[in-house]
Design a protein around this motif. Structure first.
Motif, short mmCIF file in Angstrom:
data_model
loop_
_atom_site.label_atom_id
_atom_site.label_comp_id
_atom_site.label_asym_id
_atom_site.label_seq_id
_atom_site.Cartn_x
_atom_site.Cartn_y
_atom_site.Cartn_z
N UNK A 65 0.83 -1.21 0.00
CA UNK A 65 0.00 0.00 0.00
C UNK A 65 0.86 1.26 0.00
N UNK A 66 1.95 1.24 0.76
CA UNK A 66 2.88 2.37 0.76
C UNK A 66 3.48 2.54 -0.64
N UNK A 67 3.79 1.42 -1.29
CA UNK A 67 4.31 1.45 -2.65
C UNK A 67 3.33 2.14 -3.60
N UNK A 87 -3.93 5.79 -8.56
CA UNK A 87 -3.66 6.40 -9.87
C UNK A 87 -4.95 6.82 -10.57
N UNK A 88 -6.02 6.06 -10.34
CA UNK A 88 -7.32 6.37 -10.95
C UNK A 88 -8.17 7.31 -10.11
N UNK A 89 -7.71 7.61 -8.90
CA UNK A 89 -8.46 8.51 -8.03
C UNK A 89 -9.58 7.85 -7.26
N UNK A 90 -9.64 6.52 -7.29
CA UNK A 90 -10.69 5.83 -6.53
C UNK A 90 -10.40 5.88 -5.03
N UNK A 91 -9.12 5.98 -4.69
CA UNK A 91 -8.71 6.17 -3.30
C UNK A 91 -7.76 7.36 -3.22
N UNK A 92 -7.84 8.09 -2.13
CA UNK A 92 -6.91 9.20 -1.93
C UNK A 92 -5.66 8.69 -1.23
N UNK A 93 -4.52 9.34 -1.44
CA UNK A 93 -3.28 8.90 -0.80
C UNK A 93 -3.39 8.79 0.72
N UNK A 94 -4.08 9.77 1.35
CA UNK A 94 -4.18 9.72 2.82
C UNK A 94 -5.00 8.52 3.29
N UNK A 95 -5.98 8.10 2.49
CA UNK A 95 -6.74 6.90 2.84
C UNK A 95 -5.85 5.67 2.79
#
Length: 302
Positions: A65-67, A87-95
């Motif tokens: 997940x960090x990767x 990359x597709x924006x389905x999840x945010x980095x902070x999530x």
């Protein structure tokens, strides 16, 4: 009045599962399970077998997940990774960061509770090695990134062995050495196929920095090294004749594919796919040898 609609999709559990790179983790857990089974002539306690591998899998998933978070801008530029959740924006980095933190902590807690302190420390070291040292630094710093960083990915059989035995044994280190030698030809074969994408993403993979011919020679050399190393567990007495025959046959297959690659009769994907089959079969043969050949040899001797 018309209702306004939008294209945003609800967050799915599948997106979080994809963060964990389940196929990669599954291969790691296969080697971890086999490491556990090889660590003892007796049966492995079910508690350690289940919770030990669960803890290792959770930590591996956290590292993956960090990767995803660190490589999100690279993933957008590569066809192989462009559909990843961040990359597709389905999840945010902070999530993803929160998910990685909770998953990693849960994994370490499970290992502390159900295995031993050494397993937890080694697993944490592997997590840090892959998620931070390799992903954040080595991947962008040197074309030898996968060679140096491959040590973290090679750890699962050692983790499984230590979870059962509580000690680091030289035979367990040989299992690590096999995966360590396997990683460069495995990954460089894929990198050859995806050379243009890595160049676009400005990742200094060996085919990008040194060219295809140099990479193919290195794949051949590492394959030879792998075949030699794969014989060592037989020489130490860990395995018997079945493993030796299997290791030599599988090694010959790997050399055959790397030769085809060197002769420009493979784009890299055939060699890449064979390398996965090679590792799965090699570790499966270890298990058959451990439970079939070793007991027969023991009965003949005594």
């Amino acid at each position: 009045m018309e209702l306004k609609t939008h294209n945003k999709k609800a967050i799915s559990w599948r997106d979080y599962l994809e963060l964990c790179k389940p196929r990669v983790v599954a291969l790691m857990i296969l080697t971890s399970v086999i490491g556990m089974l090889l660590a003892t002539p007796q049966s492995v306690p079910l508690e350690i077998l289940f919770f030990g591998n669960l803890g290792i899998a959770l930590c591996a998933g956290a590292a993956a997940a960090v990767n995803h978070v660190v490589d999100r801008h690279i993933d957008e530029k590569m066809a192989r990774t462009a559909n990843r959740p961040i990359a597709q924006g389905r999840l945010r980095p902070n999530q993803a960061v929160v998910f990685a933190l909770l998953t990693g902590l849960a994994g370490i807690a499970i290992l502390l509770l159900f295995t031993n302190l050494l397993t937890a420390w080694l697993t944490l070291a592997s997590l840090i090695g892959y998620a931070f040292i390799y992903t954040m630094f080595l991947k962008r710093a040197t074309p030898q990134n996968i060679v140096i960083g491959g040590l973290a990915g090679a750890a699962p059989p050692l983790l499984g062995w230590v979870a059962v035995s509580g000690e680091i044994h030289y035979n367990a280190l040989l299992l690590v050495l096999i995966i360590f030698a396997w990683t460069p030809p495995h990954f460089w074969a894929l990198a050859l196929h995806r050379k243009e994408e890595y160049a676009k993403a400005e990742i200094p993979m060996l085919p990008v920095t040194h060219g295809e011919a140099y990479t193919k020679i290195n794949i051949m050399l590492y394959t030879v090294i792998l075949v030699v190393i794969s014989i060592l567990p037989y020489l130490t007495g860990l395995f018997g004749w079945l493993y030796l025959v299997g290791a030599l046959l599988l090694g010959a297959g790997f050399l055959f594919h790397s030769t085809l690659l060197w002769m420009d009769k493979d784009s890299g994907m055939k060699t890449f796919k064979y390398s996965i089959v090679y590792l799965m079969l090699l570790f499966s043969i270890m298990l058959f040898d451990h439970y079939w050949v070793a007991p027969i040899t023991y009965q003949i001797q005594f």
